[in-house]
Each structure stands twice: as C-alpha cells, then as structure tokens.
Design a protein around this motif. Structure first.
Motif, PDB file in Angstrom:
ATOM      1  N   ILE A 109      -9.651   0.964  -1.259  1.00  0.00           N
ATOM      2  CA  ILE A 109      -8.851   1.592  -0.385  1.00  0.00           C
ATOM      3  C   ILE A 109      -7.373   1.111  -0.087  1.00  0.00           C
ATOM      4  O   ILE A 109      -6.430   1.832   0.529  1.00  0.00           O
ATOM      5  CB  ILE A 109      -9.574   1.345   1.251  1.00  0.00           C
ATOM      6  CG1 ILE A 109      -9.230   2.533   2.233  1.00  0.00           C
ATOM      7  CG2 ILE A 109      -9.563   0.015   1.569  1.00  0.00           C
ATOM      8  CD1 ILE A 109      -9.873   2.672   3.295  1.00  0.00           C
ATOM      9  N   ARG A 128     -13.448  -0.575   0.166  1.00  0.00           N
ATOM     10  CA  ARG A 128     -14.062   0.025   1.423  1.00  0.00           C
ATOM     11  C   ARG A 128     -15.502  -0.559   1.777  1.00  0.00           C
ATOM     12  O   ARG A 128     -16.216  -0.737   0.977  1.00  0.00           O
ATOM     13  CB  ARG A 128     -14.303   1.531   1.416  1.00  0.00           C
ATOM     14  CG  ARG A 128     -14.646   2.389   2.792  1.00  0.00           C
ATOM     15  CD  ARG A 128     -14.704   3.735   2.720  1.00  0.00           C
ATOM     16  NE  ARG A 128     -13.618   4.532   2.214  1.00  0.00           N
ATOM     17  CZ  ARG A 128     -12.606   4.960   2.923  1.00  0.00           C
ATOM     18  NH1 ARG A 128     -12.655   4.522   4.527  1.00  0.00           N
ATOM     19  NH2 ARG A 128     -11.401   5.563   2.626  1.00  0.00           N
ATOM     20  N   GLU A 179      -9.330   2.213   9.423  1.00  0.00           N
ATOM     21  CA  GLU A 179     -10.106   2.024   7.998  1.00  0.00           C
ATOM     22  C   GLU A 179     -10.116   0.714   7.586  1.00  0.00           C
ATOM     23  O   GLU A 179     -11.357   0.560   6.796  1.00  0.00           O
ATOM     24  CB  GLU A 179      -9.516   3.220   7.038  1.00  0.00           C
ATOM     25  CG  GLU A 179      -9.842   4.680   7.508  1.00  0.00           C
ATOM     26  CD  GLU A 179      -9.412   5.340   6.451  1.00  0.00           C
ATOM     27  OE1 GLU A 179      -9.849   5.212   5.332  1.00  0.00           O
ATOM     28  OE2 GLU A 179      -8.466   6.392   6.641  1.00  0.00           O
ATOM     29  N   THR A 198     -14.040  -2.611   6.713  1.00  0.00           N
ATOM     30  CA  THR A 198     -13.331  -3.233   5.838  1.00  0.00           C
ATOM     31  C   THR A 198     -12.211  -4.261   6.556  1.00  0.00           C
ATOM     32  O   THR A 198     -11.622  -3.890   7.461  1.00  0.00           O
ATOM     33  CB  THR A 198     -12.466  -1.934   5.159  1.00  0.00           C
ATOM     34  OG1 THR A 198     -13.263  -1.217   4.522  1.00  0.00           O
ATOM     35  CG2 THR A 198     -11.914  -2.825   3.786  1.00  0.00           C
TER      36      THR A 198
END
Length: 256
Positions: free
Chosen positions: A10, A35, A171, A203
C-alpha cells in the motif's frame, strides 16, 4: 504474526535519502508495507527512525528517492495528477501519532478528535461527534469527552492522539515513539490500544524501544543503524534470536 510481504504494497519507500546540510541521515532506504502489515522500526537514537517514517507521509521531504502510495508516485503537489498522488491525498490516508501528543490545549478531548473530520473531511458536526465518541470509547476515554488536555495524564493524552488520528480513517498509521514521553506505569495502556489496532488489521509502521511489544505485534522488524537498514526480518530473527553482533548488543539493552 504472519508476514504479508507477498501482497501488493500500500505504501513504499524507494532508495530514500535525507540530508540536512552535509549530514546524511538516511542513506538509501527501501520499505514495502502491505495492507494489514505491522512493521516495527528499532535502533539507537540518531539512527534515522523518526526521519524515515516522517518521510513516508512527506512531513519531511526526502532529498532523493521516492514514496509510492497505492502504486502511485507521490508528486510535488497537493493535488493528484494522473499517476501521481499529491501530498494532501497522502496525508489524508497516512496518519501520524507523535511522541508529544500535539493536542490543542484550548479544545476538549472530543473537540480535538472531531477537528480533522469537520475541517478537513467536511463531515457534519453531529456525524463527526458520533464517530469521535465511538473512538474515545475504543481507547477507554469516553468519560473524558469534555475534559481538557491539561487535566489528562500522559497516557490519556496519547490515547486521545491515537483516537484523533483514527478519526481521519487512515489506511496507514505511523507511530513515532508514542510511549517514550510517558511515565513507565502509563506505557501499558497505550500499547494495549495499539495492540488492539494490530489485531483489527490496521496497517502500521511503529518506531519503538519497547522490544517485547515490537516482537508481539509486528510482522517484520527493521533495525536501523547510522542511516541504513542494518537488519530486517521476523521478530524471531531480529529481537528474540539476533545474530548480528551490533544488533545483539542493542537488543540486549532493551530486551534483557
């Protein structure tokens, strides 16, 4: 924990260098974070750990190299352009929790948590407050919603800071020595919150000197020394059974 290195990253750091004048702090570091993966960064003071994770969301601008987020290069603008991600998008999705909390002293606990969703994400105030109360409940501080930061312990302030970062629905979460400013008896309450985030699949890249905690929550551990990644691997290899003499000496100081 099992590694997720085979999944598409990611966020990536590619040949990252950072200098301040003639002093080179980072000397070509690489990192791929998938992730749901948790990576712990350990190493002596001055090894570049904090600079490295601050470069990951461009709070520090790398001197050379690149950051990629969702397989797109981070550009030199706040706006997204084709195959480039702007700084604004990156910072919106890559949250940061600091060593010294950085709470607004003139705002209540709840106001600190909802500030970002209301002003940056343009969420309705009622919706943001509902989210904020839920997050404060998750970190065990719902009862402190109307308190001001100067009435909180260090551990409580850090848990508010974590809730504030989570309110932006990141995220990726970067945590920079979040327990180092706390009294020893307050460290556990903050580590418990972070452990819960790891179990939920957040994450994270975590700079820490808490070796047992790093071994417990991380998929991988990176040992930074003098601006390079001197060792990388599982917690078993890096913390519990270090082979490198420099690493062995460092870990023994913190891990017994």
């Amino acid at each position: 924990m099992t590694t997720r290195q085979n999944e598409a990253p990611i966020i990536e750091a590619i040949a990252l260098r950072k200098s301040y004048g003639n002093h080179e702090v980072l000397k070509g570091l690489d990192l791929s974070l998938a992730r749901g993966e948790v990576v712990a960064l350990i190493g002596p003071s001055g090894s570049g750990k904090s600079t490295f994770i601050r470069c990951l969301n461009h709070m520090e601008v790398p001197s050379e190299g690149a950051i990629r987020f969702r397989q797109k290069k981070v550009g030199d603008t706040f706006r997204d352009k084709g195959e480039e991600i702007g700084f604004g998008t990156l910072r919106r999705h890559v949250g940061m929790v600091f060593q010294h909390f950085n709470l607004f002293p003139h705002k209540t606990v709840l106001q600190n948590v909802v500030e970002g969703p209301v002003t940056v994400l343009k969420r309705p105030k009622k919706e943001a407050e509902e989210l904020g109360l839920d997050l404060l409940g998750q970190v065990g501080l719902a009862a402190k919603r109307d308190a001001y930061p100067n009435h909180l312990s260090g551990g409580q302030k850090q848990r508010v800071a974590i809730a504030r970062a989570l309110a932006m629905e990141p995220e990726v979460l970067l945590l920079d020595e979040v327990t180092s400013a706390l009294d020893p008896e307050l460290v556990g309450e903050v580590l418990s919150v972070i452990r819960g985030l790891a179990e939920k699949g957040m994450t994270m890249a975590i700079v820490t000197h808490e070796m047992a905690f790093a071994a417990d929550v991380s998929n991988r551990v990176l040992f930074l020394d003098q601006g390079v990644i001197a060792a990388s691997g599982s917690a078993e290899d890096i913390i519990r059974n270090p082979r490198n003499e420099r690493l062995k000496g460092f870990v023994s100081r913190f891990h017994g």
